[in-house]
Design an enzyme around this catalytic site. Sequence first.
Site, PDB file in Angstrom:
ATOM      1  N   ARG A  18     -70.648 -15.503  98.280  1.00 27.96           N
ATOM      2  CA  ARG A  18     -70.661 -15.853  99.703  1.00 27.96           C
ATOM      3  C   ARG A  18     -71.747 -16.874 100.022  1.00 27.96           C
ATOM      4  O   ARG A  18     -71.516 -17.804 100.795  1.00 27.96           O
ATOM      5  CB  ARG A  18     -70.827 -14.602 100.576  1.00 27.96           C
ATOM      6  CG  ARG A  18     -69.616 -13.688 100.546  1.00 27.96           C
ATOM      7  CD  ARG A  18     -69.802 -12.472 101.418  1.00 27.96           C
ATOM      8  NE  ARG A  18     -70.980 -11.723 100.998  1.00 27.96           N
ATOM      9  CZ  ARG A  18     -71.626 -10.848 101.751  1.00 27.96           C
ATOM     10  NH1 ARG A  18     -71.228 -10.593 102.981  1.00 27.96           N
ATOM     11  NH2 ARG A  18     -72.671 -10.202 101.290  1.00 27.96           N
ATOM     12  N   ASN A  36     -66.912 -10.323 102.435  1.00 32.06           N
ATOM     13  CA  ASN A  36     -66.421  -9.444 101.374  1.00 32.06           C
ATOM     14  C   ASN A  36     -65.323  -8.554 101.940  1.00 32.06           C
ATOM     15  O   ASN A  36     -65.402  -8.098 103.079  1.00 32.06           O
ATOM     16  CB  ASN A  36     -67.542  -8.553 100.834  1.00 32.06           C
ATOM     17  CG  ASN A  36     -68.497  -9.294  99.930  1.00 32.06           C
ATOM     18  OD1 ASN A  36     -68.175 -10.325  99.360  1.00 32.06           O
ATOM     19  ND2 ASN A  36     -69.699  -8.758  99.787  1.00 32.06           N
TER      20      ASN A  36
END
Length: 91
Positions: A18, A36
Amino acid sequence: MRRVLIRVKGKVQGVCFRRFALERARELGVTGYVTNMDDGSVQILAQGSAPLVEKLIDWCWEGSPAASVNAVEVNEDEADEIYLDFSITQS
């Protein structure tokens, strides 16, 4: 303007995927978010000019240095919301 939902599968959680996605999207000037998912994948909503969104999609196959990407699924998204920045969100 192109807007897509990208689902990245493989070893993509716990490997700074990320954070690297955030950096790459901001470099490209693409807005949206990365998060996520409960199934172990990562989802990206990306919006921007079509060539830049395509570059982010291509980058997803590389990911962060510790990631191991098995699949990248892309679906066009027609929502009206406009994002002004790219951010990491909690799932």
